[in-house]
Scaffold this active site. Structure first.
Site, PDB file in Angstrom:
ATOM      1  N   ARG A  23       0.861  -1.176   0.000  1.00 44.14           N
ATOM      2  CA  ARG A  23       0.000   0.000   0.000  1.00 44.14           C
ATOM      3  C   ARG A  23       0.898   1.227   0.000  1.00 44.14           C
ATOM      4  O   ARG A  23       1.549   1.552   1.001  1.00 44.14           O
ATOM      5  CB  ARG A  23      -0.910  -0.017   1.241  1.00 44.14           C
ATOM      6  CG  ARG A  23      -1.781   1.212   1.413  1.00 44.14           C
ATOM      7  CD  ARG A  23      -2.794   1.366   0.313  1.00 44.14           C
ATOM      8  NE  ARG A  23      -3.807   2.358   0.652  1.00 44.14           N
ATOM      9  CZ  ARG A  23      -4.433   3.114  -0.234  1.00 44.14           C
ATOM     10  NH1 ARG A  23      -4.115   3.006  -1.533  1.00 44.14           N
ATOM     11  NH2 ARG A  23      -5.361   3.957   0.144  1.00 44.14           N
ATOM     12  N   GLY A  24       0.987   1.911  -1.132  1.00 42.25           N
ATOM     13  CA  GLY A  24       1.965   2.967  -1.332  1.00 42.25           C
ATOM     14  C   GLY A  24       1.892   4.098  -0.327  1.00 42.25           C
ATOM     15  O   GLY A  24       2.920   4.588   0.153  1.00 42.25           O
ATOM     16  N   GLU A  25       0.693   4.527   0.018  1.00 37.79           N
ATOM     17  CA  GLU A  25       0.550   5.668   0.920  1.00 37.79           C
ATOM     18  C   GLU A  25       1.122   5.372   2.297  1.00 37.79           C
ATOM     19  O   GLU A  25       1.512   6.278   3.029  1.00 37.79           O
ATOM     20  CB  GLU A  25      -0.928   6.051   1.039  1.00 37.79           C
ATOM     21  CG  GLU A  25      -1.519   6.558  -0.277  1.00 37.79           C
ATOM     22  CD  GLU A  25      -3.017   6.842  -0.138  1.00 37.79           C
ATOM     23  OE1 GLU A  25      -3.534   6.718   0.989  1.00 37.79           O
ATOM     24  OE2 GLU A  25      -3.650   7.179  -1.139  1.00 37.79           O
ATOM     25  N   ASP A  26       1.184   4.088   2.663  1.00 39.28           N
ATOM     26  CA  ASP A  26       1.652   3.716   3.998  1.00 39.28           C
ATOM     27  C   ASP A  26       3.177   3.739   4.105  1.00 39.28           C
ATOM     28  O   ASP A  26       3.735   4.354   5.019  1.00 39.28           O
ATOM     29  CB  ASP A  26       1.175   2.299   4.357  1.00 39.28           C
ATOM     30  CG  ASP A  26      -0.325   2.244   4.634  1.00 39.28           C
ATOM     31  OD1 ASP A  26      -0.960   3.285   4.541  1.00 39.28           O
ATOM     32  OD2 ASP A  26      -0.825   1.145   4.925  1.00 39.28           O
ATOM     33  N   ARG A  28       5.684   3.527   1.137  1.00 43.50           N
ATOM     34  CA  ARG A  28       6.493   3.618  -0.082  1.00 43.50           C
ATOM     35  C   ARG A  28       7.865   4.242   0.170  1.00 43.50           C
ATOM     36  O   ARG A  28       8.885   3.727  -0.288  1.00 43.50           O
ATOM     37  CB  ARG A  28       5.757   4.428  -1.154  1.00 43.50           C
ATOM     38  CG  ARG A  28       6.589   4.652  -2.419  1.00 43.50           C
ATOM     39  CD  ARG A  28       5.883   5.549  -3.409  1.00 43.50           C
ATOM     40  NE  ARG A  28       4.691   4.905  -3.946  1.00 43.50           N
ATOM     41  CZ  ARG A  28       4.715   4.026  -4.970  1.00 43.50           C
ATOM     42  NH1 ARG A  28       5.866   3.701  -5.509  1.00 43.50           N
ATOM     43  NH2 ARG A  28       3.601   3.488  -5.397  1.00 43.50           N
ATOM     44  N   GLY A  56      -8.760   4.701 -11.071  1.00 40.87           N
ATOM     45  CA  GLY A  56      -9.693   3.698 -11.575  1.00 40.87           C
ATOM     46  C   GLY A  56      -9.839   2.540 -10.610  1.00 40.87           C
ATOM     47  O   GLY A  56      -9.119   2.412  -9.632  1.00 40.87           O
ATOM     48  N   GLU A  90      -4.207  -7.436  -6.642  1.00 39.12           N
ATOM     49  CA  GLU A  90      -2.841  -7.949  -6.770  1.00 39.12           C
ATOM     50  C   GLU A  90      -2.694  -9.248  -5.974  1.00 39.12           C
ATOM     51  O   GLU A  90      -2.097 -10.221  -6.443  1.00 39.12           O
ATOM     52  CB  GLU A  90      -1.824  -6.929  -6.248  1.00 39.12           C
ATOM     53  CG  GLU A  90      -1.497  -5.799  -7.193  1.00 39.12           C
ATOM     54  CD  GLU A  90      -0.461  -4.842  -6.620  1.00 39.12           C
ATOM     55  OE1 GLU A  90      -0.193  -3.820  -7.269  1.00 39.12           O
ATOM     56  OE2 GLU A  90       0.075  -5.121  -5.522  1.00 39.12           O
TER      57      GLU A  90
END
Length: 539
Positions: A23-26, A28, A56, A90
């Protein structure tokens, strides 16, 4: 890039070693950045989604393909992982590839209790509840996400709560490195010309990967014909489809060193567990029991390359019931009887290259292109004729002649016809050295005198019988060992095998033909007769 039973390639099925799901926001710019850097420092090819904002509802086809093209996946389950439908999709794809392509999946619980993931409690439960409130989320998809989270939580993984994050990352990298090393892509050949068609044949006609039966398949052929290259190509094409896999190279050489067979059993054990376990085996018999116990429930790909004795097979792959459903055991050998005696289900006999492939293979090595350089055509024709389309010879001679002048080519070709290239001689002579004394003598007589003669010619049989060489036994044995063949009732021996045999005789006394066991070259015969020397008896 899914596999199919009708489409195989000698190239690697993997573009990446690791796919990172997170989860990128967490994390990255913190944990993921450090982990990615540590992986790259080890030379591990990593796919990481560089898009900071995912738009999307549907996961990108690029990401789906990247998952398929990755050997392993690391799923970093952080606090807000389940809030992203992209991450959940994913996860579905990763677990699908775990089943279909036997990818390693390593869950990393990053400041998250694994039980929360398994039971969908805490932030995971809240995220799924929010997804359920959305009208555009299919309830069937929601259930698949829940099952996927439960499945990944039950996998063996790494859990970080507090502590040294750098050491934690180091442990992950070590686990991935061990797995990648044990499932490494094997270099097949610098120029694998002509191998694709043989790969398709053995895959479709003999292996039929995907069926539940257990099969032992032999790959048979004379030295230098490409058995090992074909075995490596098979490995690269299908190893990922099995729960466990092991490629044991040069079995014959390793088994003859000290505790060789026990060492091979230990190597097999370690590779089955992807390098994560090792075991000291005290005897062959205990090794057999251990191998049978750990393999009987697993789908296994085992390749035994270069086998030359039945004991090696009895020790490492005694019977089909040692292995779990769907297993494939592939054995490369130069002896048909060895494979038959062990009870292989089928044997694939290697073919010599056709003229087009032989020309290309030689030219790639000699000129670094598919066709001859202008002015060298006549020499190339002679070389291919001399090499008899044997890949070993084409490769060795092409490399030997690369960058040389026309006059050097001519001199080299004349020399090859008198004395075989030492690298070719060494490989082919290995088969000769493994023969019994009677078989050696019959082989040398055929190489020197009887190549192309009628096999059942009474004169030949009487000559060989008179020397107590047991031709009625030895000739079939030489055929089984791929040293001779029969065509239209005549004994046939590959020209390079013939030359190898004649070189063995010449080396008996390089300077004095009269001291050799056999004379076949007219100049040597004349020299001996004129000098009235005494030829050594062939007996």
């Amino acid at each position: 890039m899914a596999s199919s039973s009708s489409s195989f390639s000698v190239t690697s099925p993997w573009l990446y070693d690791v796919f990172l799901s997170f989860r990128g926001e967490d994390i990255r710019d913190t944990f993921i950045a450090h982990l990615n850097h540590a992986l790259m420092e080890k030379g591990i090819r990593t796919f990481i989604d560089e898009d900071e904002v995912k738009r999307g509802d549907e996961i990108s086809p690029v990401l789906l393909q990247a998952i398929e093209d990755s050997k392993t996946s690391i799923i970093v389950l952080s606090e807000n992982y389940a809030s992203s439908t992209w991450c959940l999709d994913e996860l579905l794809k990763i677990l699908e590839c775990k089943k279909s392509r036997q990818q390693l999946v390593l869950p990393v619980f990053y400041h998250v209790d694994p039980s929360y993931v398994r039971k969908q409690e805490g932030s995971f439960g809240k995220a799924l509840a929010k997804h359920a409130e959305k009208l555009n989320v299919d309830m069937k998809k929601l259930q698949l996400w829940k099952e996927a989270l439960q499945e990944v939580a039950n996998l063996s993984g790494d859990h970080l709560t507090n502590g040294n994050e750098a050491k934690f990352i180091e442990g992950i990298v070590q686990d991935i490195s061990r797995f990648i090393e044990s499932h490494s892509y094997l270099p097949v050949a610098k120029y694998p010309t002509g191998l694709d068609s043989q790969l398709r044949d053995i895959m479709n006609l003999h292996l039929s990967v995907g069926t539940n039966d257990v099969r032992m398949v032999g790959i048979l052929g004379l030295g230098g014909i490409g058995k090992t290259s074909l075995a490596k190509a098979i490995w690269n094409s299908i190893a990922f489809r099995f729960e466990a896999s092991c490629f044991l190279a040069n079995v014959s050489d390793h088994s003859n060193r000290g505790r060789g067979l026990v060492r091979l059993q230990e190597t097999l054990y370690s590779k089955i567990f992807r390098g994560r376990r090792s075991l000291e085996i005290d005897s062959i018999d205990s090794g057999i029991n251990i191998i049978k116990r750990i393999l009987h429930s697993k789908s296994v790909l085992l390749i035994l390359d270069g086998v030359d004795h039945i004991t090696q097979l009895d020790t490492l792959a005694g019977a089909c019931d040692w292995f779990g459903e769907g297993s494939r055991i592939i054995i490369t050998a130069r002896d048909q009887h060895l494979l038959t005696a062990h009870g292989v289900d089928s044997t694939y006999k290697m073919k010599l290259l056709n003229y087009h492939d032989a020309l290309q293979l030689f030219c790639w090595h000699a000129f670094k292109q598919q066709k001859p350089v202008e002015g060298y055509d006549k020499f190339v024709e002679q070389i291919i004729s001399y090499a008899g389309s044997l890949p070993l010879a084409l490769t060795v001679l092409g490399s030997d002649l690369y960058g040389r002048s026309e006059s050097e080519w001519k001199s080299s070709l004349d020399k090859y016809k008198q004395i075989p290239h030492q690298d070719i001689q060494k490989i082919l002579q290995t088969s000769y050295e493994r023969l019994s004394e009677e078989e050696k003598n019959v082989f040398l007589d055929i190489a020197c005198f009887f190549n192309g003669q009628l096999q059942l010619d009474d004169v030949i049989i009487k000559i060989l019988d008179s020397s107590s060489f047991c031709p009625n036994f030895s000739i079939p044995r030489l055929r089984e060992k791929c040293l001779i063949s029969e065509f239209d009732g005549r004994l046939q021996m590959h020209d390079l095998l013939r030359d190898m045999g004649r070189e063995v005789v010449r080396q008996e006394s390089p300077e004095n033909p009269g001291a050799r066991s056999r004379l076949f070259f007219y100049k040597d015969v004349r020299e001996v007769l004129e000098d009235d020397t005494v030829m050594k008896s062939s007996t």
